[in-house]
Design an enzyme around this catalytic site. Structure first.
Site, short mmCIF file in Angstrom:
data_model
loop_
_atom_site.label_atom_id
_atom_site.label_comp_id
_atom_site.label_asym_id
_atom_site.label_seq_id
_atom_site.Cartn_x
_atom_site.Cartn_y
_atom_site.Cartn_z
N ASP A 8 -4.60 8.36 -60.16
CA ASP A 8 -3.89 8.38 -61.43
C ASP A 8 -2.45 7.95 -61.20
OD1 ASP A 8 -6.19 9.37 -62.51
OD2 ASP A 8 -5.43 11.38 -62.90
N ASP A 129 -14.55 12.07 -72.79
CA ASP A 129 -13.61 13.07 -72.29
C ASP A 129 -13.77 14.32 -73.15
OD1 ASP A 129 -12.85 11.06 -70.58
OD2 ASP A 129 -11.19 10.40 -71.84
#
EC number: 5.3.1.16
Length: 242
Positions: A8, A129
């Site tokens: 990330d 998600d």
């Protein structure tokens, strides 16, 4: 099954955020490209690369880093984070990505999605998600109903999705196996699992579930690998075993 390291990126750095909140950065260091090359050298067969700055802040400041990583490693790289337009998706595809991860665009008109997925069906993968039965979009700042997303995915004839358990992502709290089982019961797609995988025991649980269902393509792990909670070689051996 595959085991895929997650990287990330936020403001040019590798970070890990608890439940995707930038106020909860729990790990941060420089040189995302070095980390990508490290995982390639360690035998990773693919990378999961997310531009959190684009996802959360709609800021493309880190785009060049994402592009450079894709072009600098020889293994497949899937990229996500803020891919909310056709132009941006096509730009990423031009870099040579394995595939582009999308979630927010699933809220767009069906005709638009049908055209996009028909052209790039093997280069786009939806990310579901998940939080309390809803699907997070726009950097997990908004949520839409699962049934609306499922209807579109079915019409798009998508056969693979990424499932991220938002409540566990970046927390090291362990995988919520019941959440995964519940999600699998709602459809017949193949699934990549992310969110909360924090121990070898979690890896074994998901491997066992994969063998029982035949529908789990792999696991995506970030913080637990970076902090040494999961030993890469041991986890890879478990996943690679037939």
């Amino acid at each position: 099954m595959l085991i895929i390291p997650a990287i990330d990126i936020y403001k040019h750095k590798v970070v890990r955020m608890e439940t995707g909140k930038k106020e909860k950065i729990v790990l941060e260091f420089n040189n995302p490209l070095d980390l990508a090359k490290y995982w390639e050298e360690k035998g990773a067969k693919a990378l999961h690369l997310i531009d959190l700055q684009s996802a959360i802040d709609a800021n493309d400041e880190s785009k060049s880093i994402v592009r450079d990583i894709v072009r600098s490693v020889s293994i497949p790289v899937e990229v996500g984070g803020g891919y909310r337009s056709r132009e941006k998706i096509e730009e990423a595809i031009s870099w040579g990505v394995w595939r582009v991860i999308v979630s927010s665009i699933l809220g767009m008109e069906l005709d638009y999605l049908l055209d996009l997925f028909s052209k790039y069906e093997n280069k786009i993968i939806p990310s579901i998600d998940w939080y309390d039965g809803k699907v997070g979009i726009k950097g997990w700042q908004d949520f839409i109903e699962w049934r609306d997303i499922k209807r579109k995915i079915d019409l798009l004839k998508v056969r693979e999705v990424i499932f991220t358990d938002i409540s566990r992502d970046g927390t090291l709290k362990g995988v919520n196996l019941e959440n995964i089982k519940n999600f699998l019961s709602l459809h017949d797609y193949d699934v990549w699992i992310a969110g909360g995988i924090s121990s070898i025991e979690d890896v074994i649980k998901i491997k066992d579930l994969s063998e029982n269902t035949g529908r789990i393509k792999g696991i995506i792990i970030g913080r637990a690998l970076l902090e040494g909670k999961i030993n890469w070689e041991e986890a890879k051996k478990i996943i690679d075993a037939s």
